[in-house]
Scaffold this motif. Structure first.
Motif: not given
Length: 347
Positions: A127, A130, A267, A293, A297, A325, A328-329, A332
């Motif tokens: 986090a 990001w 998410c 974030f 995350m 996993s 969430q990216k 982001a």
């Protein structure tokens, strides 16, 4: 070496997808390595060691002055840590009620357990990077990550206990048997796991930075970052090998769609909750990004290692964790834009 590290960092999401594909196509090496222990009869496995190393390197990147810099903003710091800890209690009962119509109760239970483990974990160390990339307040998000991590021996068992009660037979009814989760939340379960593999390595990294000094840490930074990136990708492959190999050998497309859909929905809701809290606390742009974030995350690597230890007999539990996993990216990148048009927080 720094150029290599930067190139890997830019392509980390793509490389993680490659690891997922590799785990699906060639799962056996990963399945074997997941069971490797430090010694005969040792409960400590290779994924646990990799997780501890990953958290320790994250701690090594924490500057004490960054933590002191947010001392004047305790409300925002507490809001981020508290929101992350309360996510499973707030969101899982609603998700469980929506899933009651699903015809396969066993699939719903695996999904509920996987999402419960993810949401109960502390804020992901990623986090910070990001948030920095999106223009957030790095000091604030680092303090949130550290605070959430240090409190994890308390918040993780609490989150598991309360959430299991809310979605168990006396609650929304997605879990028919919460005995294993109750054991996980007990004295020899998640609290010990969080203390040994999350809190202690993080503290060790922070202390090591303070002892070594900024100059030595700066010289070692490229090597440390490269080791951490390799570690993240290896852990990604090992966790994925436990679920994707079986998912392809025994295809279950409807559960895969359900896992991805539910993980994606939770998410996005988590990120939206962080954005709402940032507005409620009247954050400026940079602090709002950091809070978004931190709330959105979670440490999915820790959730996957915990699932592999306690739910090895139900590899389907890993599927929603792996989906979260990755998603969430992606989220982001989507939410890495200012929550408000004001730019007064930027310098």
């Amino acid at each position: 070496m720094m150029q290599v590290v930067e190139a890997v960092q830019r392509r980390l999401l793509a490389l993680m997808i490659v690891c997922y594909v590799l785990a699906a196509v060639v799962p056996r090496p990963g399945q074997f390595l997941r069971t490797v222990a430090l010694g005969p009869g040792s409960p400590i496995t290779l994924p646990m060691v990799l997780l501890a190393v990953m958290v320790a390197t994250a701690g090594l990147g924490v500057r004490l002055r960054d933590l002191r810099a947010v001392a004047g903003k305790p409300l925002r710091l507490v809001s981020g840590v508290a929101a992350n800890a309360l996510l499973p209690v707030a969101f899982l009962p609603v998700a469980a009620l929506l899933l009651r119509a699903w015809p396969d109760a066993g699939e719903v239970e695996c999904l509920a357990v996987g999402l419960l483990l993810v949401l109960a974990m502390p804020i992901a160390g990623g986090a910070a990077s990001w948030g920095q990339h999106a223009g957030g307040n790095v000091s604030l998000v680092v303090a949130m990550v550290v605070g959430s991590t240090l409190l994890s021996p308390v918040t993780v068992p609490w989150g598991l206990t309360v959430s299991a009660a809310l979605v168990g037979p006396a609650g929304a009814g997605s879990l028919d048997d919460t005995a294993r989760l109750d054991g996980l939340a007990g004295s020899a379960g998640a609290g010990v796991f969080a203390m040994a593999l999350i809190m202690t390595p993080c503290l060790a990294g922070i202390i090591a930075r303070a002892v070594l000094g900024e100059r030595r840490v700066a010289r070692a930074a490229p090597v440390v970052k490269l080791v951490n990136l390799v570690n993240i990708l290896l852990l990604c492959y090992l966790n994925a090998a436990g679920a994707l190999g079986q998912a392809l050998s025994r295809p279950d497309p409807d559960f895969l769609v359900l896992a991805v859909g539910a993980a994606g929905a939770l998410c996005c809701v988590s990120f939206l909750a962080g954005r709402w809290i940032s507005r409620w606390t009247r954050c400026d742009t940079r602090d709002g990004i950091s809070l978004t974030f931190a709330t959105g995350m979670n440490n999915t690597s820790a959730a996957a290692v915990l699932a592999a230890s306690w739910f090895a007999h139900r590899p389907q539990v890993l599927l929603p964790i792996l989906a979260y996993s990755l998603l969430q990216k992606l989220a982001a990148g989507l939410f890495g834009r200012p929550a408000t048009p004001s730019a007064k927080g930027f310098t």
